[in-house]
Design a protein around this motif. Structure first.
Motif, short mmCIF file in Angstrom:
data_model
loop_
_atom_site.label_atom_id
_atom_site.label_comp_id
_atom_site.label_asym_id
_atom_site.label_seq_id
_atom_site.Cartn_x
_atom_site.Cartn_y
_atom_site.Cartn_z
N LEU A 185 0.83 -1.21 0.00
CA LEU A 185 0.00 0.00 0.00
C LEU A 185 0.86 1.26 0.00
O LEU A 185 0.56 2.23 -0.70
CB LEU A 185 -0.93 0.00 1.22
N GLY A 209 0.36 3.46 -2.94
CA GLY A 209 -0.51 4.55 -2.51
C GLY A 209 0.22 5.83 -2.13
O GLY A 209 -0.35 6.91 -2.21
N ILE A 261 -8.19 8.44 2.43
CA ILE A 261 -7.08 7.66 2.99
C ILE A 261 -5.85 7.84 2.10
O ILE A 261 -4.73 8.01 2.60
CB ILE A 261 -7.45 6.16 3.11
N GLY A 262 -6.06 7.83 0.79
CA GLY A 262 -4.95 8.02 -0.14
C GLY A 262 -4.26 9.35 0.05
O GLY A 262 -3.03 9.43 0.08
N ARG A 265 -6.34 -1.64 1.67
CA ARG A 265 -7.27 -0.50 1.63
C ARG A 265 -8.55 -0.81 2.37
O ARG A 265 -9.05 0.02 3.13
CB ARG A 265 -7.58 -0.13 0.18
N ARG A 266 -9.07 -1.99 2.12
CA ARG A 266 -10.31 -2.37 2.80
C ARG A 266 -10.12 -2.44 4.31
O ARG A 266 -10.92 -1.92 5.08
CB ARG A 266 -10.81 -3.71 2.27
N VAL A 295 -2.75 -4.68 -2.04
CA VAL A 295 -3.14 -3.28 -1.92
C VAL A 295 -4.63 -3.16 -1.66
O VAL A 295 -5.06 -2.40 -0.79
CB VAL A 295 -2.75 -2.48 -3.20
N SER A 296 -5.42 -3.95 -2.38
CA SER A 296 -6.86 -3.79 -2.18
C SER A 296 -7.30 -4.33 -0.82
O SER A 296 -8.16 -3.75 -0.17
CB SER A 296 -7.65 -4.41 -3.34
N ALA A 355 -9.76 1.03 5.88
CA ALA A 355 -11.03 1.73 5.99
C ALA A 355 -11.85 1.15 7.13
O ALA A 355 -12.45 1.89 7.92
CB ALA A 355 -11.80 1.63 4.67
N GLN A 403 -11.78 5.99 0.45
CA GLN A 403 -10.49 5.53 -0.06
C GLN A 403 -9.67 6.70 -0.56
O GLN A 403 -8.46 6.74 -0.38
CB GLN A 403 -10.69 4.50 -1.18
N GLN A 404 -10.34 7.65 -1.17
CA GLN A 404 -9.65 8.83 -1.68
C GLN A 404 -9.01 9.60 -0.51
O GLN A 404 -7.86 10.02 -0.58
CB GLN A 404 -10.65 9.71 -2.39
#
Lengths: 203, 95
Positions: free
Chosen positions: A133, A137, B59-60, A165-166, A161-162, A169, B56-57
């Protein structure tokens, strides 16, 4: 330290060396940032970044000018990090503790709270997800480059990475590490607000 | 969004759900209420996706900010000194 037994004459300082050095110097800030995300501790990170820089310098003969030097040096740094970690997991435990102290020690009232929460949430990710990430990212690498750096398949990086991300979040949403008795979901709310502020400041 | 209720009511909910979808199926054969309801569900799904995308944006943005903060720090002199010493050695000038 180790003297070359092959007795190869040291490469004469050439225009190549100068160009290499110039490029390497420009990458130092990025190496420091990547090292910081791996170790979590500023001092250990700079040691790591210096080691990686010197490894890259020593290996300059094997580097082809014009290819992706950033990815190449990141790979060196990453390999260095994991081989050191394998060598002395005990030390890495200490580093981890130091990292936690450092992370907790950030107590600047002006510092945006959300940064801390993101750092905390990052720490909950499995290492391979975190590095994937960060590279994609934050480091600005393409999936293909990140795959090369991590020595794995492109699809593997994508799924790491996905998943990262999950998970990130979800962790932020949950706010499971409650700071100052804040309600669940506040971490995500403050990150959303902070992102707006940063986007506004940038444009 | 918890479906698990104490007292084994999950079965009841599930059968009620099955019943509803069956009724819905019958209704859709009679009129178009089912398709409009499906549109509502789709809209709700899109809103959820949009929400997730925004998160997500965000967080990015934070992630890049965190990284760039270190990138923008001044590089400690030590780095350049070490490199300079190594370079001097390589060019044969070093002791």
């Amino acid at each position: 330290m180790s003297t070359s037994r092959l007795g190869a004459a040291p490469k004469p300082a050439s225009a190549d060396d100068d160009g290499f050095k110039r490029e390497l110097v420009q990458l130092i800030p990025h190496l420091r940032a990547f090292a910081r995300t791996l170790t979590g501790d500023p001092t250990a990170a700079d040691d790591l970044a210096q080691d990686a820089m010197m490894k890259a310098w020593d290996a300059r003969a094997s580097y082809q000018m014009g290819t992706n030097m950033k990815a190449w040096t990141f790979m060196i740094l990453r390999n260095q990090f994991y081989s050191e970690k394998r060598r002395s997991w005990r030390q890495s435990q200490l580093d981890q503790e130091a990292a936690e102290r450092t992370l907790v020690a950030v107590d600047d009232p002006e510092a945006p709270v959300a940064l801390d929460e993101l750092r905390q949430a990052l720490k909950t990710l499995p290492e391979e997800q975190r590095e994937a990430l960060i590279l994609v990212g934050a480091g600005g690498f393409a999936y293909e480059e990140a795959a090369e750096i991590c020595g794995c398949a492109v699809g593997t990086v994508k799924s790491r990475v996905s998943r990262a991300r999950r998970a990130l979040a979800a962790t932020l949403e949950k706010g499971g590490y409650g700071r100052d008795g804040k309600a669940a979901g506040d971490a995500m709310r403050s990150i959303l607000g902070e992102a707006d502020r940063l986007a506004g400041a940038r444009s | 969004m918890k479906w698990e209720e104490p007292g084994g009511r999950g079965d009841v909910i599930q059968s009620a759900f099955l019943h509803c979808s069956w009724v819905g199926g019958v209704l859709s054969m009679i009129n178009y209420s089912d398709s409009s309801r499906r549109k509502d569900v789709e809209n709700a799904g899109e809103a959820g996706l949009e929400e997730a995308r925004l998160r997500q944006q965000a967080i990015g943005v934070k992630l890049r900010h965190m990284f760039d903060e270190v990138v923008n720090e001044p590089v400690p002199d030590e780095f350049l000194e070490i490199l300079k010493r190594a370079d001097a050695k390589a060019s044969g000038g070093g002791a």
